[in-house]
Design a protein around this motif. Structure first.
Motif, mmCIF file in Angstrom:
data_model
loop_
_atom_site.group_PDB
_atom_site.id
_atom_site.type_symbol
_atom_site.label_atom_id
_atom_site.label_comp_id
_atom_site.label_asym_id
_atom_site.label_seq_id
_atom_site.Cartn_x
_atom_site.Cartn_y
_atom_site.Cartn_z
ATOM 1 N N UNK A 250 -39.706 24.668 -53.952
ATOM 2 C CA UNK A 250 -39.202 23.289 -53.879
ATOM 3 C C UNK A 250 -37.690 23.201 -53.765
ATOM 4 N N UNK A 251 -36.975 24.305 -53.952
ATOM 5 C CA UNK A 251 -35.522 24.287 -53.862
ATOM 6 C C UNK A 251 -34.820 23.880 -55.139
ATOM 7 N N UNK A 252 -35.590 23.555 -56.176
ATOM 8 C CA UNK A 252 -34.973 23.162 -57.446
ATOM 9 C C UNK A 252 -34.183 24.329 -58.030
ATOM 10 N N UNK A 253 -33.003 24.020 -58.573
ATOM 11 C CA UNK A 253 -32.198 25.043 -59.224
ATOM 12 C C UNK A 253 -32.038 24.743 -60.701
ATOM 13 N N UNK A 254 -31.892 25.783 -61.506
ATOM 14 C CA UNK A 254 -31.667 25.576 -62.938
ATOM 15 C C UNK A 254 -30.870 26.748 -63.507
ATOM 16 N N UNK A 255 -30.041 26.471 -64.527
ATOM 17 C CA UNK A 255 -29.304 27.537 -65.201
ATOM 18 C C UNK A 255 -30.062 28.007 -66.435
ATOM 19 N N UNK A 256 -29.745 29.201 -66.887
ATOM 20 C CA UNK A 256 -30.340 29.728 -68.114
ATOM 21 C C UNK A 256 -29.339 30.638 -68.810
ATOM 22 N N UNK A 257 -29.271 30.514 -70.130
ATOM 23 C CA UNK A 257 -28.452 31.412 -70.942
ATOM 24 C C UNK A 257 -29.304 32.454 -71.658
ATOM 25 N N UNK A 258 -30.565 32.586 -71.226
ATOM 26 C CA UNK A 258 -31.479 33.562 -71.815
ATOM 27 C C UNK A 258 -32.080 34.410 -70.696
#
Length: 353
Positions: A250-258
């Motif tokens: 879907x092209x969705x992006x997300x950040x993660x600190x884990x």
């Protein structure tokens, strides 16, 4: 747009052009759609939108918030007239609300023609429906980051094109500008994988050059190594870092600190080997979403490998180093870690280190 909104936006743009020395014209369609989507924000606040090709990903100025999203677009080469579609068009937004005046700066990343020599970078032509989806999601992010609201997590997905060729990092502005870790998510594209591996190798060799002379060290990716199960004679180092992910569905992006990274290392007969495995995550809004590789910034790769080399000194050379390790640069993450979408959690091995 009401008269007061138009006056504020016009005055801001005029002042900003004088400061920057550039004319940042906003396509009328973007302004119209943005004002329509933003009209239900807090009454009395005035928001305007402008294009700014000088904003840098993950480097907003103090007091500004950031939002990153992918979309689809068409490009047309000004030299040969060739057209091509792309489902990997990144758009960066920096936003600020101060004294009831809201500003959004937009930077869509460009591409150039792979068949022309010295082809100029071309602006993406984004369809109205995808502009609307981008800006609807942007306004939702404004509610979260500027008003501390908690809207439902139901981001809309852009309309994709039928793209028959793979992503071309050599012709993508974000990749060329050394934004590799943000734009070239490794998704089976051998060229992107090679570029990512080259960056890790380059940084590792620079960090490892002061290890014992005559010892030769190299680093390789290995998706088969298991945490807490190094082979006989191998040592282990496990560390978390921050990264971004992009869903190939879907092209969705997300950040993660884990984001868990596992290293297995061995020194034998003056030959040192480090195997590295970066654990993946998948999209929480897509059904049966594939696991995606983490996109780690150069800064965090450098911190990871600096700490790794210190661990090599301790475990392979019996040196006594200080226990203090450099901490990675974390992202602004607004949602909790999702164990059901983390490869390491699913395998029961995710850590908080």
């Amino acid at each position: 747009m009401c008269h007061s909104q138009k006056l504020f936006c016009d005055l801001y743009r005029q002042a900003d052009r004088v400061t920057a020395g550039t004319d940042k014209m906003v396509p009328p369609e973007w302004t119209r759609i943005f004002q329509n989507e933003a009209k239900d924000l807090e009454q009395g606040d005035v928001w305007c939108l402008e294009f700014d090709y000088f904003i840098r990903p993950e480097n907003p100025e103090q007091g500004w918030k950031e939002y990153i999203r992918s979309t689809s677009a068409w490009f047309t080469c000004a030299q040969c007239g060739r057209c091509w579609p792309s489902n990997r068009v990144m758009v960066f937004f920096h936003m600020r609300l101060m004294d009831r005046q809201g500003i959004v700066k937009v930077r869509p990343f460009r591409q150039n023609c792979k068949k022309c020599n010295n082809a100029p970078m071309e602006e993406p032509s984004i369809a109205s429906n995808n502009i609307s989806i981008l800006l609807k999601n942007l306004v939702k992010k404004i509610r979260i980051k500027c008003y501390n609201e908690r809207p439902e997590n139901d981001n809309r997905y852009f309309v994709r094109y039928d793209v028959r060729s793979h992503h071309e990092p050599d012709h993508y502005e974000a990749c060329i500008e050394d934004q590799l870790s943000k734009c070239c998510v490794v998704t089976g594209n051998s060229n992107s994988q090679k570029m990512v591996q080259q960056e890790w190798t380059r940084i590792f060799q620079n960090k490892a050059k002061n290890l014992k002379q005559r010892d030769s060290w190299h680093l390789e990716s290995d998706e088969n190594i298991e945490p807490n199960k190094p082979n006989l004679g191998w040592k282990q180092y496990i560390r978390n870092t921050s990264a971004r992910f992009t869903c190939t569905n879907c092209g969705r992006g997300w950040p993660s600190n884990r984001v868990m990274v596992v290293f297995h290392m061995r020194l034998k007969n003056s030959q040192g080997i480090v195997k590295v495995r970066r654990f993946r995550q998948n999209c929480k809004t897509c059904n049966a979403a594939p696991m995606e590789e983490p996109s780690i910034t150069s800064e965090n790769i450098s911190i990871l490998l600096e700490n790794l080399v210190k661990k090599i000194r301790i475990k392979c050379y019996n040196e006594r180093m200080g226990k203090r390790s450099r901490h990675f640069r974390s992202f602004d993450v607004n949602s909790p870690h999702e164990p059901a979408h983390c490869e390491a959690c699913i395998r029961g091995i995710c850590t908080n280190n």
